[in-house]
Design a protein around this motif. Structure first.
Motif, PDB file in Angstrom:
ATOM      1  N   PRO A   1       0.815  -1.217   0.000  1.00 33.15           N
ATOM      2  CA  PRO A   1       0.000   0.000   0.000  1.00 33.15           C
ATOM      3  C   PRO A   1       0.849   1.268   0.000  1.00 33.15           C
ATOM      4  O   PRO A   1       0.437   2.304  -0.519  1.00 33.15           O
ATOM      5  CB  PRO A   1      -0.821  -0.109   1.285  1.00 33.15           C
ATOM      6  N   ARG A   2       2.068   1.191   0.543  1.00 36.32           N
ATOM      7  CA  ARG A   2       2.883   2.419   0.575  1.00 36.32           C
ATOM      8  C   ARG A   2       3.369   2.789  -0.839  1.00 36.32           C
ATOM      9  O   ARG A   2       3.960   3.814  -1.045  1.00 36.32           O
ATOM     10  CB  ARG A   2       4.094   2.199   1.476  1.00 36.32           C
ATOM     11  N   GLY A   3       3.138   1.878  -1.798  1.00 38.54           N
ATOM     12  CA  GLY A   3       3.534   2.265  -3.149  1.00 38.54           C
ATOM     13  C   GLY A   3       4.631   1.393  -3.734  1.00 38.54           C
ATOM     14  O   GLY A   3       5.005   1.517  -4.888  1.00 38.54           O
ATOM     15  N   HIS A   4       5.200   0.470  -2.928  1.00 36.82           N
ATOM     16  CA  HIS A   4       6.250  -0.405  -3.496  1.00 36.82           C
ATOM     17  C   HIS A   4       5.599  -1.454  -4.382  1.00 36.82           C
ATOM     18  O   HIS A   4       4.509  -1.928  -4.096  1.00 36.82           O
ATOM     19  CB  HIS A   4       7.010  -1.118  -2.372  1.00 36.82           C
ATOM     20  N   VAL A   5       6.289  -1.816  -5.454  1.00 36.85           N
ATOM     21  CA  VAL A   5       5.779  -2.850  -6.373  1.00 36.85           C
ATOM     22  C   VAL A   5       6.971  -3.694  -6.818  1.00 36.85           C
ATOM     23  O   VAL A   5       8.032  -3.144  -7.106  1.00 36.85           O
ATOM     24  CB  VAL A   5       5.170  -2.175  -7.642  1.00 36.85           C
TER      25      VAL A   5
ATOM     26  N   ALA B   1       9.302  -1.021  -8.403  1.00 37.18           N
ATOM     27  CA  ALA B   1       9.252   0.424  -8.112  1.00 37.18           C
ATOM     28  C   ALA B   1       9.277   0.521  -6.595  1.00 37.18           C
ATOM     29  O   ALA B   1       8.492  -0.160  -5.928  1.00 37.18           O
ATOM     30  CB  ALA B   1       7.976   1.026  -8.669  1.00 37.18           C
ATOM     31  N   TRP B   2      10.183   1.308  -6.075  1.00 32.45           N
ATOM     32  CA  TRP B   2      10.350   1.376  -4.614  1.00 32.45           C
ATOM     33  C   TRP B   2      10.173   2.817  -4.173  1.00 32.45           C
ATOM     34  O   TRP B   2      10.903   3.691  -4.602  1.00 32.45           O
ATOM     35  CB  TRP B   2      11.736   0.844  -4.220  1.00 32.45           C
ATOM     36  N   ARG B   3       9.116   3.076  -3.380  1.00 33.61           N
ATOM     37  CA  ARG B   3       8.892   4.450  -2.929  1.00 33.61           C
ATOM     38  C   ARG B   3       9.701   4.632  -1.658  1.00 33.61           C
ATOM     39  O   ARG B   3       9.216   4.374  -0.548  1.00 33.61           O
ATOM     40  CB  ARG B   3       7.386   4.643  -2.666  1.00 33.61           C
ATOM     41  N   SER B   4      10.963   5.003  -1.806  1.00 27.51           N
ATOM     42  CA  SER B   4      11.813   5.032  -0.599  1.00 27.51           C
ATOM     43  C   SER B   4      11.387   6.173   0.308  1.00 27.51           C
ATOM     44  O   SER B   4      11.546   6.104   1.503  1.00 27.51           O
ATOM     45  CB  SER B   4      13.276   5.200  -1.016  1.00 27.51           C
TER      46      SER B   4
ATOM     47  N   LEU C   1      11.105  10.301  -3.206  1.00 28.36           N
ATOM     48  CA  LEU C   1      11.986   9.536  -4.111  1.00 28.36           C
ATOM     49  C   LEU C   1      11.365   8.199  -4.465  1.00 28.36           C
ATOM     50  O   LEU C   1      10.997   7.414  -3.594  1.00 28.36           O
ATOM     51  CB  LEU C   1      13.338   9.324  -3.395  1.00 28.36           C
ATOM     52  N   ASP C   2      11.205   7.957  -5.769  1.00 31.51           N
ATOM     53  CA  ASP C   2      10.793   6.634  -6.259  1.00 31.51           C
ATOM     54  C   ASP C   2      11.967   6.047  -7.024  1.00 31.51           C
ATOM     55  O   ASP C   2      12.535   6.724  -7.887  1.00 31.51           O
ATOM     56  CB  ASP C   2       9.630   6.795  -7.277  1.00 31.51           C
ATOM     57  N   LEU C   3      12.308   4.785  -6.704  1.00 29.29           N
ATOM     58  CA  LEU C   3      13.348   4.102  -7.501  1.00 29.29           C
ATOM     59  C   LEU C   3      12.633   3.103  -8.410  1.00 29.29           C
ATOM     60  O   LEU C   3      11.740   2.377  -7.970  1.00 29.29           O
ATOM     61  CB  LEU C   3      14.314   3.374  -6.556  1.00 29.29           C
TER      62      LEU C   3
ATOM     63  N   ILE D   1       6.296  -1.484 -15.640  1.00 29.15           N
ATOM     64  CA  ILE D   1       6.278  -2.036 -14.279  1.00 29.15           C
ATOM     65  C   ILE D   1       4.815  -2.181 -13.873  1.00 29.15           C
ATOM     66  O   ILE D   1       4.201  -1.258 -13.339  1.00 29.15           O
ATOM     67  CB  ILE D   1       7.031  -1.097 -13.308  1.00 29.15           C
ATOM     68  N   PRO D   2       4.196  -3.327 -14.182  1.00 35.55           N
ATOM     69  CA  PRO D   2       2.759  -3.486 -13.908  1.00 35.55           C
ATOM     70  C   PRO D   2       2.436  -3.180 -12.452  1.00 35.55           C
ATOM     71  O   PRO D   2       3.187  -3.563 -11.548  1.00 35.55           O
ATOM     72  CB  PRO D   2       2.511  -4.970 -14.212  1.00 35.55           C
ATOM     73  N   GLY D   3       1.368  -2.442 -12.244  1.00 27.83           N
ATOM     74  CA  GLY D   3       0.899  -2.186 -10.891  1.00 27.83           C
ATOM     75  C   GLY D   3       1.507  -0.935 -10.301  1.00 27.83           C
ATOM     76  O   GLY D   3       1.095  -0.458  -9.248  1.00 27.83           O
ATOM     77  N   TYR D   4       2.460  -0.320 -10.995  1.00 29.52           N
ATOM     78  CA  TYR D   4       3.125   0.874 -10.434  1.00 29.52           C
ATOM     79  C   TYR D   4       2.316   2.106 -10.814  1.00 29.52           C
ATOM     80  O   TYR D   4       2.001   2.313 -11.987  1.00 29.52           O
ATOM     81  CB  TYR D   4       4.544   0.979 -10.991  1.00 29.52           C
TER      82      TYR D   4
END
Lengths: 141, 142, 787
Positions: C652-656, C692-695, C699-701, C779-782
């Motif tokens: 839920p925080r946005g990581h995929v 996709a990592w919402r650090s 910042l999104d990686l 990146i499906p789901g991002y």
């Protein structure tokens, strides 16, 4: 091992339902699936299924470049179920999502177009039966 | 107007002929023509010709009212009100408030020149704490 | 030029300092101080406070000494104010401050109307707190209707003290009611360096309008520097246009545009771009990228859908490109190419209670360069379809008929003998009436069905000398019966009530073999085997070929449904087909021959007794994890013909995170012939990792790796950062990918790489558009954070 034919222990499907839907092919597929499942479509039914417009997206699998592509077709539609008398949401707004993989061969674009339209029709039938699964538990409430 | 007779009601009167002043005290109510002045204590000074030269009213809420025949009614309050008859000028000092037509002015010191209908207000004057001038201005109704 | 900006403290700006909340993108926030005076009794009454007040002879009032005037919701602070005798205007000396709901304006001098909201302030500095916009102007006018007109103004959403970007304009009108700003002689400055100029521009100033205005795209790739500067023009609530000048260092100026319109009963859009005199790009001489050097390059894509009535809808589409390599050279955001053909369509669709009629004219421009005659697609000019269905309880009758004229512009005499069947143009009548009886209940279904296919042609082989039949026809039945039961049992799992189903299914299909050698091949294509094929009697799509078939399919599915919601947690499906006869019909259409043994996979597919065993599983482990598996396993040769597996993680925080595996035997898809572009001579095995990592809120990686295990090479490598700051956002992407030059042959693949920088100015209507959809597809789901 406890398996019984479905429908013997509980009522099978919804007996009547008001389908409030956009005028598109998904609504048509849902209408057919409901009537085939024995549900009477009636504006005065106690429950109302709100079905949004379908949205079909395509996602390439692997690299897009070469002539023969494999894609994933994703059909999404928002839906919710309300009890008409007090407007209560038995199924709050949710997105129904079904997908299917498809080979697209650029060598025969007419065939590719036919197969894509067939896949979309297939997705609509699949979405309709998924929707029926979601409606089935409602008739006990 | 300066020469008009003055009617005074008050509880007490002290006369000081030498200085030419009369001091009334106790719910003093003075009228001279269209001028009306009240206060806990009013001092009347007269010039050599015996005409009233200055009225000084003091009190918790001394009050002055004037209804000029040609202009709008003016009302003024203050801990001290000085009416300079010759110059037709009024000074309201400390908790001063002036109503002129629809406008109101409050402040530590408000000076009003009756004939020229000039008002000057200030937030501080000697002997008072700082009281910001406050006013309400209502635009003419078009 | 606009006045120099004021200090942050002057603009109600309060830095967070060290107690900065986690999600905050900016280093502070605007705080509106309270009014210094209570409002008057009525909104029109003017209440004032000052050190002194002079009531002039002519009724003029002069206030001095820290004057504060309050009228309704606006408040003026000034060292000296003169109120006119008529009490309609107040003239204030600077430095003054005018406040209203969500607004602060400071200036050197000003004139305020006391009868309406009009005001004029010289040397103004303004802040719109809610929209976090600020700027300055030689003169700022608030018009009676609430709009602001600024002369030689500046405008930015960056926090006070930051000079990152600002818009400097001749004059600027801000209309908060409609949410738009209009500027003349506007230039965009980045850190005081002018970057772009517009003679006239209109842009959204709040996020009601999602489409972005100014998100310049800068790309450094094989073609050198590529700078696109779109600007958005909102013509009307239901019509808007985007003009995108794009300057490519080694090609020239490409002017792109899009116009969209939406009316109650129809909507449409037209996209296009034009470059005159392509400079050829910086590839080596004779490389694919230079093939159209010096020529004009353009494309246009028009779409329109509409509805004449509840039952009658229509659709129009026309796409064309100057050449086959247009999208290779000017393709997607990050060099990816997603357009392989330009469809053309005119469709009229009537849906009655019983009858459904459709008239369609359809064609494609295939973007493949060079394009051989044999690869040119047929046009359907037109295709008329009528279908109907009657139902009496279980028994039903279906009527389906289609009349299509196929045409294409080729030199039919140049086709080789083996492709003579594609040399004709002509008309085809295809009738497919069917009768059936469908029993349907919640515990099962049974459907016997008999269909009669009658197809007749009227062919024209032009100048080609051939003894093929000009008026061939073919009639044959298709018989199928499909049946299934649904068993169910309650199941306790993880403390929740579930229901598990067991669904056996059987499907028999019989199609006799008919000689189809004289029939042309307009739209026939052999279908690849799949789970859906188990239950379908049709081995070909299109009507030119009907595949003979005598097979029985059996399958077993089990689904785990949550009692409360009916949602499917787990779906397991197994199925296989038994063939009782060999399949003789292929594109050649000879009922008595089989494919040569040399073409092993085609021979094997035609003669095998059992289809691959299909096993599928869709599993939603929990809210965050889900996975999908599918394998087509040939138990005779004991090898997997096709397999796919995928695991998705959604936080839920946005990581995929997505992990995928794909395997496909060479020759698995029968529709691909050796001479096709898509033909590849190796099995395809790929690993696909994307994440996709919402650090943090800022910042999104983003990353993606697509690895071709058969040829030990990376097909795509992508690493991206999306930096999300207070008034701007930056997408920085490095992408390296294999461009296969439209063929499956490994030899002509080449690796392309590019560095892409996308710059986004927040506050100017936020960002929308297609900026994020490349990531969403890669990146499906991002869901990229809305910048």
């Amino acid at each position: 091992c406890g398996f019984q034919l479905r429908g013997f222990d509980a009522a099978s499907g919804l007996e009547s339902l008001h389908l409030a839907a956009a005028n598109d092919d998904l609504a048509q597929a849902v209408r057919e699936r409901l009537t085939r499942g024995g549900t009477r479509l009636d504006e005065a039914a106690p429950l109302r299924l709100n079905l949004g417009a379908e949205r079909i997206r395509e996602r390439p699998l692997g690299l897009v470049e070469s002539g023969n592509r494999e894609i994933e077709l994703i059909l999404e539609a928002p839906f919710s179920v309300q009890r008409v008398e007090d407007g209560a949401y038995l199924l709050p707004q949710e997105t129904l999502s079904v997908s299917q993989r498809l080979h697209i061969n650029e060598a025969n674009l007419l065939a590719a177009d036919d197969q894509r339209r067939e896949a979309e029709a297939n997705l609509r039938r699949e979405a309709a039966s998924r929707l029926l699964d979601r409606l089935r538990p409602l008739n006990e409430r | 107007q300066q020469g008009e007779p003055i009617e005074v009601e008050a509880n007490r009167l002290e006369l000081d002929d030498r200085a030419g002043t009369a001091v009334y005290s106790g719910e003093v109510d003075i009228r001279q023509g269209n001028l009306h002045l009240t206060g806990a204590r009013v001092e009347i000074q007269r010039n050599e010709a015996g005409e009233v030269s200055r009225l000084t009213a003091t009190g918790e809420r001394a009050y002055l009212e004037q209804n000029p025949a040609d202009g709008e009614r003016v009302q003024g309050w203050g801990r001290t009100i000085i009416y300079h008859a010759a110059e037709r000028r009024v000074e309201l000092i400390d908790r001063a408030e002036l109503h002129r037509g629809a406008d109101t002015f409050n402040g530590a010191y408000v000076e009003y020149q009756i004939d020229r209908r000039l008002v000057e207000a200030r937030a501080s004057t000697e002997g008072t704490d700082r009281q910001r001038v406050r006013m309400t201005l209502t635009p003419e109704q078009q | 030029a606009p006045p120099e900006p004021l200090a942050a403290s002057q603009l109600d700006w309060h830095p967070w300092g060290d107690q900065r909340p986690a999600g905050a993108l900016c280093r502070g926030r605007y705080l509106v101080p309270d009014y210094r005076l209570p409002a008057g009794a009525t909104p029109e009454e003017v209440v004032g406070e000052s050190e002194q007040a002079d009531y002039g002879a002519d009724g003029e009032v002069i206030l001095g000494g820290e004057v504060v005037l309050r009228r309704g919701t606006s408040q003026l602070e000034s060292p000296r104010v003169r109120v006119t005798a008529e009490r309609d205007r107040a003239l204030a000396d600077g430095p003054l401050a005018l406040r209203d709901a969500g607004l602060l304006v400071r200036g050197d001098a000003g004139e305020l109307s006391l009868t309406d909201d009009a005001a004029t302030i010289e040397q103004a500095h303004y802040v719109a707190h809610d929209q976090r916009l600020r700027g300055g102007a030689q003169r700022l006018e608030r018009l009676p209707d609430g709009r602001f007109r600024l002369a030689s103004a500046s405008f930015t959403s960056c926090e006070p003290g930051s000079e990152l970007w600002r818009l400097v304009t001749g004059d600027l009108v801000l209309d908060q009611a409609s949410g738009f700003g209009t500027a003349r002689h506007a230039r965009l400055e980045m850190g005081r360096v002018p970057v772009f100029y517009w003679p006239w521009v209109r842009f959204p100033i709040d996020d009601r309008r999602q489409t972005g205005f100014l998100w310049p795209t800068l790309r450094v790739s094989g073609d050198g520097l590529d700078y696109a500067q779109p600007f958005y023009w909102n013509i009307a609530p239901n019509r808007d246009a985007t003009l995108t000048p794009r300057w490519i260092s080694d090609r020239g100026l490409l002017l792109g545009g899009q116009y969209r319109y939406l009316y109650p009963s129809d909507a449409g859009q037209i996209d296009g771009a034009y470059l005159s005199g392509d400079d050829g790009g910086n590839g080596p001489e004779g490389s694919a990228g230079r093939r159209f050097e010096g020529e004009d390059r353009w494309y246009v894509d028009y779409r329109h859908q509409g509805r004449f009535s509840e039952r009658l809808a229509y659709e129009l589409r026309y796409g064309a490109a100057s050449d086959g390599r247009y999208f290779d050279d000017f393709g997607g955001d990050f060099g990816e190419r997603n357009t392989t053909n330009m469809p053309r369509l005119a469709r009229l669709d009537y849906r009655g209670q019983v009858w459904r009629l459709e008239a369609r004219a359809q064609g494609f421009q295939r973007l493949d360069d060079p394009l051989a005659d044999r690869d040119k697609p047929f046009y359907r000019l037109p295709s008329l379809t009528a279908s109907a269905r009657w139902q009496q309880r279980g028994f039903y009758q279906q009527w389906r008929s289609n009349l299509t004229h196929f045409w294409r512009d080729i030199d039919e005499t140049s086709l080789p003998q083996s492709l003579e069947r594609e040399a004709a143009v002509g008309t085809r009548l295809h009738l497919s009436p069917a009768v059936g009886w469908r029993f349907d209940d919640s515990w099962g279904h049974l459907e016997p069905r008999l269909e009669w296919l009658h197809t007749a042609y009227d062919l024209d082989y032009g100048e080609r000398v051939t003894n093929r039949d000009r008026r061939p026809d073919r009639s044959l039945p298709v018989f199928s019966v499909d049946g299934g039961l649904i068993f169910e049992r309650p199941l306790q799992l993880g403390g929740a009530d579930h229901r598990q189903t067991l669904e056996p299914r059987l499907n028999y299909a019989y199609v006799p073999a008919r000689d189809q050698r004289e029939l042309p091949d307009f739209d026939a294509s052999e279908r690849a085997f799949s789970w859906q094929q188990l239950w379908s009697p049709y081995r070909f799509s299109g009507a030119d070929r009907v595949g003979d078939l005598n097979r029985l399919s059996y399958g077993l599915s089990s689904r785990l449904l949550e009692d409360a919601s009916g949602r499917e947690r787990l779906g397991l499906h197994l199925g296989q087909a038994l063939y009782f006869e060999d399949r003789h019909i292929d594109l050649n259409g000879d009922p008595d021959t089989l494919p040569p043994e040399a073409a092993f996979q085609r021979f094997y597919n035609a003669t095998r007794e059992r289809s691959p065993l299909v096993a599928r599983a869709d599993w939603r482990h929990g809210v965050r994890w889900s996975s999908h598996y599918e394998v087509l396993y040939d138990d005779h040769l004991e090898r997997s013909e096709r397999a796919a597996a995928g695991v998705q993680y959604r936080d839920p925080r946005g990581h995929v995170v997505n992990l995928g595996y794909r395997w496909e035997l060479q020759g698995f898809d029968p529709s691909v012939e050796v001479s096709d572009d898509a033909f590849r001579n190796f099995d395809r095995e790929e690993f696909d990792l994307s994440f996709a990592w919402r650090s943090s809120a800022r910042l999104d990686l983003i990353g993606r790796l697509l690895y071709d295990n058969t040829n030990d090479r990376f097909l795509e490598q992508l690493a991206g950062v999306q930096w999300n700051d207070c008034c701007y956002g930056v997408q920085l992407v490095w992408r390296e990918w294999v461009d296969d030059n439209d063929t499956g042959i490994l030899a002509d693949d080449f690796t392309d790489r590019g560095f892409f920088l996308r710059f986004v100015l927040k506050g100017l209507g936020g960002v929308g558009g297609d900026a994020g959809d490349y990531f969403e597809r890669a990146i499906p789901g991002y869901r990229p954070a809305v910048l």
